[in-house]
Enzyme design. Structure first.
Site, PDB file in Angstrom:
ATOM      1  CB  ILE A 153      -5.562  -3.038 -14.269  1.00 20.49           C
ATOM      2  CG1 ILE A 153      -5.057  -2.626 -15.648  1.00 20.49           C
ATOM      3  CG2 ILE A 153      -4.872  -4.323 -13.809  1.00 20.49           C
ATOM      4  CD1 ILE A 153      -3.574  -2.288 -15.680  1.00 20.49           C
ATOM      5  N   GLY A 154      -8.441  -4.603 -12.794  1.00 22.82           N
ATOM      6  CA  GLY A 154      -8.988  -5.028 -11.508  1.00 22.82           C
ATOM      7  C   GLY A 154     -10.393  -4.500 -11.286  1.00 22.82           C
ATOM      8  N   GLY A 156     -12.730  -5.019  -8.990  1.00 22.73           N
ATOM      9  CA  GLY A 156     -13.306  -5.264  -7.683  1.00 22.73           C
ATOM     10  C   GLY A 156     -14.317  -4.177  -7.354  1.00 22.73           C
ATOM     11  CB  CYS A 210      -5.208  -5.076  -9.542  1.00 22.93           C
ATOM     12  SG  CYS A 210      -3.624  -4.350 -10.014  1.00 22.93           S
ATOM     13  CG  LEU A 212       1.878  -5.113  -4.458  1.00 24.82           C
ATOM     14  CD1 LEU A 212       2.275  -4.925  -5.913  1.00 24.82           C
ATOM     15  CD2 LEU A 212       2.679  -4.196  -3.540  1.00 24.82           C
ATOM     16  CB  THR A 237      -6.467   5.489  -6.948  1.00 26.60           C
ATOM     17  OG1 THR A 237      -7.344   4.659  -7.736  1.00 26.60           O
ATOM     18  CG2 THR A 237      -6.446   6.887  -7.526  1.00 26.60           C
ATOM     19  CB  ALA A 238      -4.343   0.139  -7.132  1.00 23.96           C
ATOM     20  NE  ARG A 239      -1.393  -1.623  -1.117  1.00 22.57           N
ATOM     21  CZ  ARG A 239      -1.444  -1.093   0.091  1.00 22.57           C
ATOM     22  NH1 ARG A 239      -2.271  -0.108   0.356  1.00 22.57           N
ATOM     23  NH2 ARG A 239      -0.655  -1.553   1.044  1.00 22.57           N
ATOM     24  CG  ASP A 263      -3.692   8.594  -3.936  1.00 23.66           C
ATOM     25  OD1 ASP A 263      -3.686   9.756  -3.496  1.00 23.66           O
ATOM     26  OD2 ASP A 263      -3.984   7.599  -3.237  1.00 23.66           O
ATOM     27  CD  GLU A 268       2.381   5.577  -0.435  1.00 22.51           C
ATOM     28  OE1 GLU A 268       1.809   5.226   0.627  1.00 22.51           O
ATOM     29  OE2 GLU A 268       1.830   5.511  -1.544  1.00 22.51           O
ATOM     30  CG  HIS A 296      -1.612   5.953   0.356  1.00 16.79           C
ATOM     31  ND1 HIS A 296      -0.848   4.829   0.522  1.00 16.79           N
ATOM     32  CD2 HIS A 296      -2.898   5.518   0.338  1.00 16.79           C
ATOM     33  CE1 HIS A 296      -1.630   3.759   0.593  1.00 16.79           C
ATOM     34  NE2 HIS A 296      -2.886   4.162   0.484  1.00 16.79           N
TER      35      HIS A 296
END
Length: 330
Positions: A153-154, A156, A210, A212, A237-239, A263, A268, A296
């Site tokens: 998903i995403g 980039g 992706c 957030l 491992t994104a947001r 992650d 957090e 994170h």
């Protein structure tokens, strides 16, 4: 020429050698080491530039007090912790550092994938506490990764790096990213999936890459996890808020998910009573062996951390000298 004042809002609390090497001839650099937005009050208003990490958020209230700011740079990829709209209304550009940890985060996503799908984490935890037989059968059945769908998903820079790594494992890489230009998929040998629900239906592993936004908040929720085949895997491992983390324990207990590598979480450190945290810490719960939680940390390497600081400081220097800006996100 008067000297500028640059503040590093949070996270950095050392001698700031990297920042001072880049900015020292034109600016005084000060680390505020804030742990909440309230800690910035009375300390940030005169800054010519603000370097922001991920420990705090800068909202409209703080932006409104910035009297001389030429740039807010989010020293990282995600930028949901700064009010970009309010900054634009004040004429303050917001930039990010989209390329500092590409390799590290992609490596972490694949590392979590392998630790889960090969039973590495499961078996280590079980044997460490003397649970079950000293046998591979504890984790049976495992299946070969070659040909399985790695759903992204995403797509980039980090998603692309993860895609190339998954391809190297022989996986069938599919992605969902509507704004991505046509043809990029052909250039790197992956395939586009037009409907997000279809990506979940196809994927053996879903890996989130992706940013957030309002559209991506809880883009992975209980309903979409339910579309996956039994025994699938989830990696984030994104947001943190892109995934409905509270939905993971039920999915693990039902066998819908065979594992999850997380992650990032919405808060957090997370509250002690967060359902995922409670389940993960309970040796009697399947999540104990089938969920990997990290603090994170996917972005981190010494080289990546230095990149983040250097690129953030370079962005500030361009802004202070009136040079063209890069990576403006508002």
């Amino acid at each position: 020429m008067p000297r500028f004042r640059v503040v590093i809002a949070d996270f950095i609390a050392d001698e700031m050698r990297a920042e001072r090497d880049i900015l020292g001839d034109i600016a005084d650099v000060e680390a505020l080491n804030a742990f909440s937005e309230a800690d910035l009050h009375g300390r940030i208003e005169t800054a010519a530039a603000v370097m922001l990490y991920h420990n705090i958020a800068i909202t409209r209230a703080t932006v409104a007090r910035l009297d001389a700011c030429k740039l807010i740079v989010r020293c990282g990829v995600g930028y949901d912790n700064v009010d970009r709209v309010a900054a634009r209304e004040r004429g303050i550009p917001v930039a990010n550092v989209p390329d500092y940890g590409t390799e590290e985060v992609a490596d972490s996503a694949i590392g979590l994938t392998l630790a889960l799908t090969r039973g590495i984490n499961f078996l280590n935890g079980r044997l460490q506490r003397r649970a079950g037989d000293w046998s591979y059968m504890q984790v049976a059945p495992l299946v070969r990764l070659r040909g399985r769908v790695f759903g992204i998903i995403g797509l980039g820079s980090i998603g692309t790096a993860a895609a190339l790594r998954a391809k190297a494992l022989g996986m069938d890489v599919a992605f969902y990213d509507p704004p991505k230009a046509d043809g990029f998929d052909k250039a790197i040998g992956v395939r586009r999936v037009e409907a997000l629900d279809d990506l979940f239906r196809q994927s053996f592993v879903v890996s989130v890459h992706c940013p957030l936004t309002d559209e991506t908040r809880h883009i992975v929720d209980a309903r979409r996890i339910g579309l996956m085949a039994d025994g699938s895997y989830l990696v984030n491992t994104a947001r943190g808020a892109t995934v409905e983390a509270a939905a993971i324990p039920a999915a693990i207990r039902s066998g819908k998910l065979a594992g999850a590598g997380i992650d990032v979480l919405p808060f957090e450190p997370p509250p002690e009573d967060h359902p995922l945290l409670v389940a993960w810490r309970d040796p009697a719960d399947p999540c104990h062996d089938r969920v990997i939680l990290n603090p994170h940390a996917a972005f981190y390497s010494e080289e990546g951390l230095l990149d983040m600081r250097v690129k953030g400081a370079q962005a500030v220097r361009r802004a202070l000298l009136g040079e063209p800006l890069r990576n403006v996100v508002n």
